[in-house]
Each structure stands twice: as structure tokens, then as C-alpha cells.
Design an enzyme around this catalytic site. Structure first.
Site, mmCIF file in Angstrom:
data_model
loop_
_atom_site.group_PDB
_atom_site.id
_atom_site.type_symbol
_atom_site.label_atom_id
_atom_site.label_comp_id
_atom_site.label_asym_id
_atom_site.label_seq_id
_atom_site.Cartn_x
_atom_site.Cartn_y
_atom_site.Cartn_z
ATOM 1 N N GLY A 44 1.559 -55.121 52.649
ATOM 2 C CA GLY A 44 1.856 -56.308 53.465
ATOM 3 C C GLY A 44 0.659 -57.111 53.923
ATOM 4 C CG ASP A 100 2.090 -55.923 57.283
ATOM 5 O OD1 ASP A 100 1.827 -54.917 57.977
ATOM 6 O OD2 ASP A 100 2.980 -55.907 56.406
ATOM 7 C CG ASP A 103 8.439 -52.568 64.296
ATOM 8 O OD1 ASP A 103 8.728 -52.818 65.471
ATOM 9 O OD2 ASP A 103 9.322 -52.352 63.430
ATOM 10 C CB THR A 104 7.393 -47.856 65.733
ATOM 11 O OG1 THR A 104 6.703 -47.473 64.540
ATOM 12 C CG2 THR A 104 8.826 -48.232 65.413
ATOM 13 N N GLY A 105 4.272 -48.845 65.793
ATOM 14 C CA GLY A 105 2.884 -48.385 65.948
ATOM 15 C C GLY A 105 2.618 -47.063 65.244
ATOM 16 C CE LYS A 131 9.184 -56.983 63.604
ATOM 17 N NZ LYS A 131 10.208 -56.239 62.822
ATOM 18 C CG PHE A 152 12.996 -57.465 58.794
ATOM 19 C CD1 PHE A 152 12.468 -56.202 59.066
ATOM 20 C CD2 PHE A 152 12.795 -58.006 57.530
ATOM 21 C CE1 PHE A 152 11.771 -55.496 58.091
ATOM 22 C CE2 PHE A 152 12.093 -57.304 56.555
ATOM 23 C CZ PHE A 152 11.582 -56.048 56.847
ATOM 24 C CG ASP A 159 8.342 -55.699 51.636
ATOM 25 O OD1 ASP A 159 7.695 -55.371 52.650
ATOM 26 O OD2 ASP A 159 9.075 -54.907 51.018
HETATM 27 P P1 IMP Z 1 5.458 -49.365 62.301
HETATM 28 O O1 IMP Z 1 4.975 -48.049 61.786
HETATM 29 O O2 IMP Z 1 6.842 -49.276 62.882
HETATM 30 O O3 IMP Z 1 4.493 -50.031 63.265
HETATM 31 O O4 IMP Z 1 5.688 -50.276 61.062
HETATM 32 C C1 IMP Z 1 4.724 -50.960 60.532
HETATM 33 C C2 IMP Z 1 4.992 -51.372 59.106
HETATM 34 O O5 IMP Z 1 6.353 -51.658 58.817
HETATM 35 C C3 IMP Z 1 4.230 -52.659 58.917
HETATM 36 O O6 IMP Z 1 2.960 -52.393 58.427
HETATM 37 C C4 IMP Z 1 5.077 -53.405 57.935
HETATM 38 O O7 IMP Z 1 4.634 -53.102 56.641
HETATM 39 C C5 IMP Z 1 6.470 -52.889 58.148
HETATM 40 N N1 IMP Z 1 7.219 -53.836 58.998
HETATM 41 C C6 IMP Z 1 7.472 -53.763 60.324
HETATM 42 N N2 IMP Z 1 8.162 -54.827 60.749
HETATM 43 C C7 IMP Z 1 8.340 -55.600 59.650
HETATM 44 C C8 IMP Z 1 8.966 -56.865 59.439
HETATM 45 O O8 IMP Z 1 9.513 -57.523 60.348
HETATM 46 N N3 IMP Z 1 8.933 -57.344 58.178
HETATM 47 C C9 IMP Z 1 8.344 -56.689 57.145
HETATM 48 N N4 IMP Z 1 7.740 -55.505 57.289
HETATM 49 C C10 IMP Z 1 7.738 -54.966 58.540
HETATM 50 MG MG MG Z 2 2.196 -52.704 56.636
#
Ligand code: IMP
Ligand code: MG
Length: 176
Positions: A44, A100, A103-105, A131, A152, A159
Site C-alpha cells: 500500500g 499507507d 488502522d488498529t496499529g 485511522k 474504507f 487497495d
Molecule cells: P492495521 O494493522 O489494522 O493498522 O492495518 C494496517 C494495514 O491494513 C494498512 O497498512 C493497510 O494496508 C490496511 N488497511 C487499513 N485500513 C485500510 C483501508 O481503509 N483501505 C485499504 N487498506 C487498509
Molecule cells: Mg499497509
């Protein structure tokens, strides 16, 4: 029945470009002229990374890592797999991780823990989008391009099931 996909514009290419320029300036202040290793988190981060590094000064080394947590859905599956690994020595280097979306981290927690074991002198996280509503791991974000609470997003590298990465703007994907 197949659901219809609707794209709503969230951040257009002009705003993206302006913010990337500001982020590059902030990164330059932080690095204080030191050599930098910029690590792109694939897939991403590829367009954001390409635009960002073109505005960073030398000496600059680029590296790539692959972290995957999403399958074919819009929800994180909770497990993070690292595939591509940074090859070069990071000990005593100043490292900038370029992602990119946080989100949850959880993905970034795994990536940062992993890179920290390589003993960089200093490490900072730059994410295009933070996010905020589903954060589960409080990863320190040093540079964030945009904050959004939820939704999203696709485009500019992001993607949905491997589609939409090439869109020049960031859009929210909805189903109807
Ligand atoms: P996390 O581990 O929940 O922080 O997710 C992070 C990863 O999920 C990011 O690096 C993105 O690749 C993917 N992701 C999270 N939110 C989105 C979104 O809204 N669109 C596309 N990919 C996302
Ligand atoms: Mg990513």
C-alpha cells in the site's frame, strides 16, 4: 447477489501532493542532515513512498518490507505476516518507516518491533493516513499526513482485494 461498489472522493491528488511536500519538510527537520534509510511498507505504501522520497535529500537509501494483514475483506484478520525483509545493515542508522494507513496499529507494532531488533540509531514512523477509531495498539506515529476516523479507503496505493491501487485520488469505498 453482487453488491455495487461506490467510490466517494475523500482526498484529491492536489491535496495529497501538497501534504506530501509538507511531510517531506517535517522529515528533513527530524533527520538533521543525517543519512537516512527510508523503508517502504508494501504494497500500500508504494505511491506515497515514491512521492515522498523524491522530495528527500541525499544521502538516502531505500528499502522495502512487506507486511500483510488484510485478506479479501475490509476488516483486518488480526494476524500480520512479514514477507520481504530489509537486507542491509540498520545498526546505527536513522530509519524512516513509510506506511499507507495505521488502522488498529497491529501491523506497525509488528514491523517496528521487528526493525528495532536491528538496532537502528533512531526510527520514526510516517503514515499517510491515521485511522483513529479502531486503534488497538498505541504505536507512536511521528508524521501523519491525514487523520480520518473511519471508512474504507482505496486509491493512491490502497487497495480493496488488490484493486484500485492505481487511482490517483483517495476515495472511500461503499457497497450498495
Ligand atoms: P492495521 O494493522 O489494522 O493498522 O492495518 C494496517 C494495514 O491494513 C494498512 O497498512 C493497510 O494496508 C490496511 N488497511 C487499513 N485500513 C485500510 C483501508 O481503509 N483501505 C485499504 N487498506 C487498509
Ligand atoms: Mg499497509
Amino acid at each position: 447477489m453482487q453488491q455495487k461498489e461506490i467510490l466517494d472522493l475523500v482526498i484529491d491528488r492536489t491535496r495529497l501532493a501538497a501534504r506530501v511536500t509538507q511531510l517531506a519538510r517535517e522529515v528533513e527537520i527530524w533527520r538533521k542532515g543525517d543519512p537516512l534509510v527510508a523503508v517502504c511498507i508494501l504494497k500500500g505504501g508504494f505511491l506515497f513512498f515514491a512521492d515522498l522520497v523524491r522530495q528527500l535529500k541525499e544521502p538516502l537509501q531505500v528499502e522495502f518490507m512487506r507486511a500483510a494483514s488484510y485478506g479479501q475483506s475490509t476488516d483486518s484478520c488480526g494476524t500480520v505476516s512479514l514477507s520481504l525483509e530489509v537486507q542491509s545493515d540498520l545498526s546505527d542508522k536513522r530509519v524512516l518507516v513509510v506506511e499507507d494507513i495505521v488502522d488498529t496499529g497491529l501491523s506497525m507494532q509488528v514491523v517496528l518491533d521487528h526493525l528495532r531488533r536491528r538496532q537502528p540509531r533512531d526510527m520514526a514512523l510516517c503514515t499517510l493516513i491515521s485511522k483513529t477509531s479502531r486503534r488497538a495498539s498505541q504505536v507512536p506515529i511521528d508524521f501523519a499526513g491525514f487523520e480520518i476516523s473511519d471508512g474504507f479507503l482505496v486509491g493512491y496505493g490502497l487497495d480493496y482485494a488488490e484493486r484500485y491501487r492505481g487511482l490517483p485520488d483517495i476515495c472511500e469505498l461503499r457497497f450498495e
